[in-house]
Design a protein around this motif. Structure first.
Motif, mmCIF file in Angstrom:
data_model
loop_
_atom_site.group_PDB
_atom_site.id
_atom_site.type_symbol
_atom_site.label_atom_id
_atom_site.label_comp_id
_atom_site.label_asym_id
_atom_site.label_seq_id
_atom_site.Cartn_x
_atom_site.Cartn_y
_atom_site.Cartn_z
ATOM 1 N N ARG A 128 -1.057 46.547 17.992
ATOM 2 C CA ARG A 128 -1.623 47.616 18.827
ATOM 3 C C ARG A 128 -0.487 48.400 19.489
ATOM 4 O O ARG A 128 0.291 47.847 20.270
ATOM 5 C CB ARG A 128 -2.552 47.032 19.895
ATOM 6 N N THR A 130 0.186 52.103 21.539
ATOM 7 C CA THR A 130 -0.482 53.248 22.162
ATOM 8 C C THR A 130 0.421 54.476 22.216
ATOM 9 O O THR A 130 1.614 54.379 22.526
ATOM 10 C CB THR A 130 -0.988 52.903 23.582
ATOM 11 N N ILE A 161 -3.550 53.079 19.245
ATOM 12 C CA ILE A 161 -4.567 53.199 20.291
ATOM 13 C C ILE A 161 -4.244 54.503 21.008
ATOM 14 O O ILE A 161 -3.214 54.606 21.683
ATOM 15 C CB ILE A 161 -4.504 52.017 21.285
ATOM 16 N N GLY A 163 -4.295 57.477 23.628
ATOM 17 C CA GLY A 163 -4.581 57.696 25.036
ATOM 18 C C GLY A 163 -4.932 59.146 25.312
ATOM 19 O O GLY A 163 -4.466 60.055 24.620
ATOM 20 N N GLN A 168 -2.575 57.085 30.846
ATOM 21 C CA GLN A 168 -3.461 56.086 30.255
ATOM 22 C C GLN A 168 -2.676 55.168 29.325
ATOM 23 O O GLN A 168 -2.865 53.945 29.330
ATOM 24 C CB GLN A 168 -4.609 56.747 29.490
ATOM 25 N N CYS A 169 -1.763 55.745 28.550
ATOM 26 C CA CYS A 169 -0.912 54.931 27.679
ATOM 27 C C CYS A 169 -0.075 53.964 28.508
ATOM 28 O O CYS A 169 0.080 52.787 28.159
ATOM 29 C CB CYS A 169 0.004 55.828 26.839
ATOM 30 N N ASP A 171 -0.808 52.718 31.407
ATOM 31 C CA ASP A 171 -1.684 51.672 31.919
ATOM 32 C C ASP A 171 -1.965 50.610 30.856
ATOM 33 O O ASP A 171 -2.000 49.410 31.164
ATOM 34 C CB ASP A 171 -3.007 52.268 32.409
ATOM 35 N N TYR A 172 -2.198 51.045 29.622
ATOM 36 C CA TYR A 172 -2.462 50.093 28.540
ATOM 37 C C TYR A 172 -1.312 49.093 28.402
ATOM 38 O O TYR A 172 -1.523 47.887 28.237
ATOM 39 C CB TYR A 172 -2.647 50.818 27.207
ATOM 40 N N GLU A 177 -2.434 45.289 27.359
ATOM 41 C CA GLU A 177 -3.541 45.456 26.412
ATOM 42 C C GLU A 177 -3.057 45.896 25.034
ATOM 43 O O GLU A 177 -3.831 45.915 24.078
ATOM 44 C CB GLU A 177 -4.540 46.464 26.974
ATOM 45 N N VAL A 178 -1.788 46.270 24.943
ATOM 46 C CA VAL A 178 -1.188 46.658 23.659
ATOM 47 C C VAL A 178 0.188 45.990 23.565
ATOM 48 O O VAL A 178 0.729 45.486 24.551
ATOM 49 C CB VAL A 178 -1.042 48.196 23.543
#
Length: 247
Positions: A128, A130, A161, A163, A168-169, A171-172, A177-178
């Motif tokens: 994953r 982003t 993924i 964003g 947002q990227c 934050d991931y 989360e990635v």
């Protein structure tokens, strides 16, 4: 006579009779720096208030084109500002570059998959990654071009993924989360306790930020004052504090 008297009273209180509420739409990566610039601007321009709308640059252009009452637009790349220019949204002669940045690859601190170089995003263990959506987010456009130049786009694309903004990227990655992500150096610096900068990624097109006054803005004159302040030594010092380079 009444107007003159009112002006004298306002001046005595340190408030300009021409005080304005200025609306600034700006790229998400400018959030922290522009909020501080806004506070500094308001201190030097008594009575003026600055309201910010932060998001990815392309959606901001769409909002302005649809009639959003915006006085100043600051973009994270030239493409978004070009779109605004093509739509004749900009006040002539007000477009200026005011800052620069760099693209970086980041990974979560303590991430399960070791990512130590740009080439590592192609390894099987990285599932994953982003990036900002290249269709609407400047950092995504910079990233896609960089990965294409590195001959990695085809391998990485199935892992993406997307964003809606660079934040947002960020934050991931910060939340783990990635496995990795691409953001600006200034964004990575905000959460340096949660992400590791793996590499600075070369970009064929320099990461530069333009600013312009919106022709139909309700406070265009005040908007010019704000745009000028961003480019002034005081505004540039605040941008430098957050890691932005000179344009």
């Amino acid at each position: 006579m009444l107007k003159a008297s009112l002006a004298i009273v306002l001046a005595a209180w340190g408030v300009s009779a021409a005080a304005a509420d200025i609306t600034v739409s700006a790229a998400a990566s400018l959030t922290n720096a522009f909020k501080e610039i806004g506070v500094a601007f308001e201190k030097e321009h008594a009575g003026d208030k600055v309201q910010f709308n932060f998001a990815a640059s392309d959606p901001l252009v769409q909002q302005i084109a649809k009639g959003a009452p915006v006085d100043v637009f600051a973009s994270a790349d030239q493409d978004a500002m070009d779109k605004a220019d093509t739509l004749k949204l900009l006040a002539p002669g007000t477009r200026k570059n005011f800052a620069s940045n760099s693209l970086v690859l980041i990974a979560p601190q303590g991430g399960k998959v070791p990512v130590k170089s740009l080439a590592d995003v192609a390894q099987a263990g990285v599932s994953r990654v982003t990036i900002g959506n290249p269709a609407s987010v400047p950092v995504g456009r910079y990233t896609k071009a960089a990965l294409e130049n590195a001959k990695l786009w085809a391998v990485v694309e199935p892992k993406l993924i997307l964003g809606t903004s660079v934040r947002q990227c960020l934050d991931y990655v910060a939340r783990g989360e990635v496995d990795a992500g691409f953001v600006y150096a200034t964004d990575a610096a905000i959460v340096k306790d949660k992400v590791t900068v793996v590499a600075t990624v070369p970009t064929e097109t320099p990461v530069t930020y333009p600013i312009a006054v919106i022709a139909a803005g309700p406070q265009a004159a005040a908007g010019r004052k704000f745009a000028d302040y961003v480019q002034s030594p005081a505004g540039q010092a605040i941008l430098a504090k957050y890691g932005f380079g000179r344009p």
